[in-house]
Design an enzyme around this catalytic site. Structure first.
Site, short mmCIF file in Angstrom:
data_model
loop_
_atom_site.label_atom_id
_atom_site.label_comp_id
_atom_site.label_asym_id
_atom_site.label_seq_id
_atom_site.Cartn_x
_atom_site.Cartn_y
_atom_site.Cartn_z
CG HIS A 64 8.14 -9.66 -23.27
ND1 HIS A 64 7.52 -10.92 -23.00
CD2 HIS A 64 7.42 -8.63 -22.93
CE1 HIS A 64 6.19 -10.39 -22.00
NE2 HIS A 64 6.23 -9.06 -22.21
CG ASP A 66 13.27 -11.56 -22.40
OD1 ASP A 66 12.36 -11.15 -22.81
OD2 ASP A 66 13.23 -12.79 -21.80
CG HIS A 67 12.17 -13.69 -26.16
ND1 HIS A 67 12.19 -15.07 -26.19
CD2 HIS A 67 11.93 -13.57 -24.91
CE1 HIS A 67 12.15 -15.68 -25.13
NE2 HIS A 67 11.66 -14.73 -24.28
CG ASP A 212 8.84 -16.09 -23.03
OD1 ASP A 212 9.76 -16.71 -23.69
OD2 ASP A 212 9.28 -15.29 -22.29
#
Lengths: 309, 309
Positions: A64, A66-67, A212
Site C-alpha cells: 500500500h 503509504d508504506h 497493518d
C-alpha cells in the site's frame, strides 16, 4: 549500547494534521534499520538530521502506497549523494518490479548496488542475520500480502563481575570469561570456574513491528515477551466493525495483543485521518495495557536493558 | 477572470533547504491545471488549502522522479476522498505503466476514472482543447524524453462599448455583438455594424512551461510572445559546462530565451541543491531579462490582461 526506535511518520492512508505516513528507524549499536517508507520520508530524515548513508537495510511491510512510496525518492537522493555501499531492501513480491520500472524510465544507473531480498509474506522467514541482529518476518492479516518484522538483538556476552579479583587474568582470559568459558591450566584442567567471576549476560532486546493487520491472536506466540511492540491502532473501538472491514485494528485490540503477549511496552500508530486528537486512542489502549505510548513523529523510544537483579 | 500560476515546489533533483521538488498549479477561470508533481505535492496542496477535487488535468513533463513521484500519492488520496469525476493525466510513454503497476500491487480499484493521455515527446502535439484552453506540448532537449507545455487561453469575445446606446438591443443581439456579428433586419440586411458598438477582445493570455532542458533556441518560435514563461535555471553561468553535461540551463540562458522570445515575464526555477540563496540566480537572469522572478513555493504569479488602449 543503544537500541531505540525513532518515529518518522505514523499516519495511515494519507498525510493529515501535519502527520506523515508510516516510516520508522530502529537504531541498534548505531546501525540504522528503516522500517516502511511513506511519501516524504526523505524530507523527514533531513528534518531530523539523519544522514542517509547510515541506512543500509530497509524493510517494507506491504505495497500500500503509504508504506513504500517514499522509497524511490530516497533511493534517488542516495544516488545523487554518490552513495557507494550496498543497500538491502526487504519487501514482498512486486516491490522490486515497481522500483526497477521507475529506474528504467528515469534511465538511472545507481552509483551503488541494491540487493532486493524478497520474502514470502505467508510464512515466518529469517530475512537478516548479521553480527548485531536477527530479523524475522511476522505474517499479518491485511487486504494485501503484509508482514511485520521481529528484530532481535544478538545474545549478549556474560559480564565480568567487578567485585572479584580480575587483575590476575590476561586479556585473552578475560575475553574467554565473557564468552562463558572456564579458565584452564596447561593440562586442560579447570583452574577457575566461569560462574565465580562473571554475571549472566544482559537479556537481548527485541522489537516487533506489526502494521497493518486485523486483530489476530495468531501472532502472539511469535512476539511473546518482546521489549517493545509497535501495533497499528487505526481506529477507536466504536469503529471495530470498520476496522474489521478494512483489515485494521482498534486501540483496544492493539493493547489486548500487547497484554496477551506480555510485552514490555506498546507503541500504537497508523492513526486514521479522522482523528486529529490522538489522546482518545492512547486512553483506550491504556485501559487494557498501561505501558502504552503514541507513535509521534520526531520522538524516540529507547529500549533499556532489563535489570536482572 | 483569473489566469495565475501557483508554485508548489521548484527544487531540482531532491528536496533541500525546505524547498520541494517541481509542481505547479495553473488556475484559469477557476479551473486548476497541475503541471508536474514531485514528492510531497499532496502535502503542499494541503498546506496551501487547495481542494484536490478541483484538479481535473495533470501534465507530467518527463519521468525523472522529481517531476512525478507525488502522483501516486495524490491519486490514492483522491480515491480515499471518494472522488467521482474523471481525472486526465498527460504524460510521456511509461507513466501509465508505472501507475498501473503500483495500483495493481496495492489492489486499488479507484473510485473514479483516470484517462491517460500519452503524448509523443518528440513532436508538438495539442493534448487538450476545451472551452477554456488549448494545451500544446513543447519538445525539450533533456537526458530522457521530456516536453514542456504551452497553455493558451481561448480567444476572448469582443467587448460591448458602454459609451454607446446598448439599451436598444435585446439579449440575443448583445450576445451576437460579443460574437462579432452585425445586427441584421428581417430581410438579412445590416442594420448596425458590429464595430460601431464593440471594442476588440482582450488578448488571450498564455503560459509556457519549459523544464528540464538544455539551452535550445529551437523552442523560441513556439513560445514567442507568451505572457509568462517558466524556464528552468538549474545553475549559475559559472557552471555552464555542468549544465550542458546534465542537459540543464543556466539562469542567463533562461533569460536569453525569454529575451529572444520576447515574452512578458520570466519565472525561473528547478534550482540546484547547491544554491541555498537563490538571489544570485535572480540577479544573473535580470541582467539579461529584467522582468524575471523566482519560482518560490507558495507564491502566486498573476497574468493580467494586456491593456489595448
Amino acid at each position: 549500547l543503544n537500541f531505540e526506535l525513532k518515529i518518522l511518520g505514523s499516519n495511515s492512508a494519507a498525510p493529515a494534521h501535519n502527520r506523515h505516513q508510516t516510516a520508522q528507524l530502529l537504531s541498534i549499536y548505531n546501525q540504522l534499520y528503516m522500517i516502511d517508507c511513506g511519501e516524504g520520508t526523505q524530507m523527514q530524515l533531513t528534518r531530523y538530521k539523519v544522514k542517509f548513508h547510515r541506512i543500509n537495510h530497509i524493510f517494507i511491510s506491504h505495497l500500500h502506497g503509504d508504506h513504500y512510496i517514499g522509497l524511490i525518492g530516497l533511493i534517488s537522493t542516495m544516488h545523487l549523494q554518490k552513495r557507494e555501499s550496498d543497500l538491502t531492501i526487504y519487501g514482498p513480491p512486486g516491490l522490486s518490479d515497481i522500483l526497477t520500472l521507475q529506474l528504467k524510465y528515469s534511465q538511472t544507473i545507481l552509483s551503488y548496488k541494491i540487493n532486493f531480498k524478497e520474502y514470502d509474506p505467508s510464512s515466518r522467514q529469517i530475512v537478516l542475520d548479521d553480527e548485531h541482529v536477527t530479523v524475522e518476518t511476522i505474517p499479518l492479516k491485511h487486504r494485501v500480502a503484509c508482514s511485520g518484522f521481529l528484530i532481535r538483538e544478538k545474545p549478549n556476552k556474560r559480564r565480568l563481575n567487578k567485585l572479584k579479583n580480575l587483575e590476575q587474568f590476561n586479556l585473552q582470559q578475560l575475553l574467554d570469561l565473557k564468552d562463558g568459558k572456564d579458565i584452564l591450566d596447561e593440562e586442560g584442567s579447570i583452574l577457575y570456574q566461569n560462574e565465580d567471576f562473571t554475571l549472566p549476560p544482559k537479556k537481548a532486546r527485541s522489537y516487533a513491528y506489526c502494521s497493518d493487520t486485523l486483530y489476530d491472536e495468531g501472532i502472539i506466540g511469535q512476539i511473546q515477551n518482546v521489549d517493545l511492540l509497535y501495533h497499528e491502532a487505526t481506529f477507536l473501538s466504536d469503529r471495530e466493525e470498520r476496522a474489521k472491514e478494512t483489515f485494521h485494528s482498534t486501540a483496544r485490540q492493539a493493547a489486548t495483543i500487547a497484554k496477551k503477549a506480555d510485552v514490555g511496552q506498546l507503541v500504537i500508530g497508523h492513526f486514521s485521518i479522522r482523528y486529529k486528537d490522538l489522546n482518545p486512542l492512547l486512553q483506550e489502549a491504556r485501559e487494557t495495557f498501561k505501558n502504552t505510548v503514541l507513535a509521534i513523529e520526531g520522538e524516540t523510544i529507547a529500549v533499556e536493558f532489563v535489570s536482572l537483579f
